[in-house]
Write a protein that holds these residues in place. Structure first.
Motif, PDB file in Angstrom:
ATOM      1  N   ASP A  20     -60.335 -23.222  34.667  1.00  0.00           N
ATOM      2  CA  ASP A  20     -60.397 -23.057  35.850  1.00  0.00           C
ATOM      3  C   ASP A  20     -59.520 -23.758  36.944  1.00  0.00           C
ATOM      4  OD1 ASP A  20     -62.332 -21.130  34.988  1.00  0.00           O
ATOM      5  OD2 ASP A  20     -64.155 -21.158  36.347  1.00  0.00           O
ATOM      6  N   LEU A  21     -59.332 -24.460  37.084  1.00  0.00           N
ATOM      7  CA  LEU A  21     -58.636 -26.184  37.096  1.00  0.00           C
ATOM      8  C   LEU A  21     -57.511 -26.185  36.901  1.00  0.00           C
ATOM      9  CD1 LEU A  21     -61.484 -28.821  38.236  1.00  0.00           C
ATOM     10  CD2 LEU A  21     -60.254 -27.355  39.960  1.00  0.00           C
ATOM     11  N   ILE A  22     -57.234 -25.605  36.434  1.00  0.00           N
ATOM     12  CA  ILE A  22     -56.006 -25.847  35.218  1.00  0.00           C
ATOM     13  C   ILE A  22     -54.995 -24.928  35.345  1.00  0.00           C
ATOM     14  CG2 ILE A  22     -54.815 -26.141  32.989  1.00  0.00           C
ATOM     15  CD1 ILE A  22     -57.095 -28.262  32.308  1.00  0.00           C
ATOM     16  N   LYS A  59     -52.424 -27.819  27.406  1.00  0.00           N
ATOM     17  CA  LYS A  59     -51.899 -26.832  28.500  1.00  0.00           C
ATOM     18  C   LYS A  59     -51.432 -27.857  29.577  1.00  0.00           C
ATOM     19  CE  LYS A  59     -54.215 -22.815  29.589  1.00  0.00           C
ATOM     20  NZ  LYS A  59     -53.267 -22.299  30.262  1.00  0.00           N
ATOM     21  N   THR A  60     -51.277 -29.336  28.984  1.00  0.00           N
ATOM     22  CA  THR A  60     -49.720 -30.546  28.754  1.00  0.00           C
ATOM     23  C   THR A  60     -48.331 -29.888  29.375  1.00  0.00           C
ATOM     24  OG1 THR A  60     -49.411 -31.116  26.917  1.00  0.00           O
ATOM     25  CG2 THR A  60     -51.454 -31.971  27.934  1.00  0.00           C
ATOM     26  N   ALA A  61     -47.683 -28.717  29.188  1.00  0.00           N
ATOM     27  CA  ALA A  61     -46.906 -28.447  28.808  1.00  0.00           C
ATOM     28  C   ALA A  61     -46.453 -27.988  30.227  1.00  0.00           C
ATOM     29  CB  ALA A  61     -46.324 -27.543  28.000  1.00  0.00           C
ATOM     30  N   PHE A  67     -47.423 -30.936  38.341  1.00  0.00           N
ATOM     31  CA  PHE A  67     -47.836 -32.206  38.971  1.00  0.00           C
ATOM     32  C   PHE A  67     -46.445 -32.308  39.399  1.00  0.00           C
ATOM     33  CE2 PHE A  67     -51.575 -32.879  36.009  1.00  0.00           C
ATOM     34  CZ  PHE A  67     -52.235 -32.495  36.624  1.00  0.00           C
ATOM     35  N   LEU A  68     -45.327 -32.496  38.877  1.00  0.00           N
ATOM     36  CA  LEU A  68     -44.118 -32.645  39.588  1.00  0.00           C
ATOM     37  C   LEU A  68     -43.947 -32.363  40.686  1.00  0.00           C
ATOM     38  CD1 LEU A  68     -42.299 -34.941  38.831  1.00  0.00           C
ATOM     39  CD2 LEU A  68     -40.842 -33.175  37.166  1.00  0.00           C
ATOM     40  N   LYS A  69     -43.992 -30.468  40.670  1.00  0.00           N
ATOM     41  CA  LYS A  69     -44.461 -29.857  41.597  1.00  0.00           C
ATOM     42  C   LYS A  69     -43.953 -30.605  43.170  1.00  0.00           C
ATOM     43  CE  LYS A  69     -42.364 -25.692  39.408  1.00  0.00           C
ATOM     44  NZ  LYS A  69     -43.279 -24.372  39.677  1.00  0.00           N
TER      45      LYS A  69
END
Length: 94
Positions: A20-22, A59-61, A67-69
């Motif tokens: 859910d957090l992802i 989900k890394t892609a 995270f970058l944003k």
């Protein structure tokens, strides 16, 4: 750093919460700075408490750009710091 005595370790509920957090982290459109900070903080806490390589691998892609944003936007120091901690877990797991 893994917590061996945490009560949630007995169940798999943390995996669903992590999923859910992802989704919350990836879907930035409907969140405020405070909401993103809370999601990132809980995400980091779960990953510090549990080995979750399998849960984040697929989900890394999507997580990496989110995270970058957060880092580039510099909305708040806390959000930036938590996003950088999120990056750490991409390089921490084999």
């Amino acid at each position: 750093m893994l917590s061996k005595d945490a009560p949630e370790d007995a169940t798999e509920a943390w995996k669903q919460r992590l999923a859910d957090l992802i989704e919350e982290i990836i879907d930035r459109k409907r969140s405020s700075v405070q909401g993103r900070e809370a999601s990132l903080a809980e995400y980091v806490h779960i990953l510090m408490s549990h080995y979750a390589f399998e849960e984040i691998l697929h989900k890394t892609a999507e997580l990496y750009p989110a995270f970058l944003k957060s880092v580039k936007a510099e909305s708040s120091d806390k959000e930036t710091s938590l996003a950088l901690r999120g990056f750490y877990f991409f390089f921490r797991v084999p």
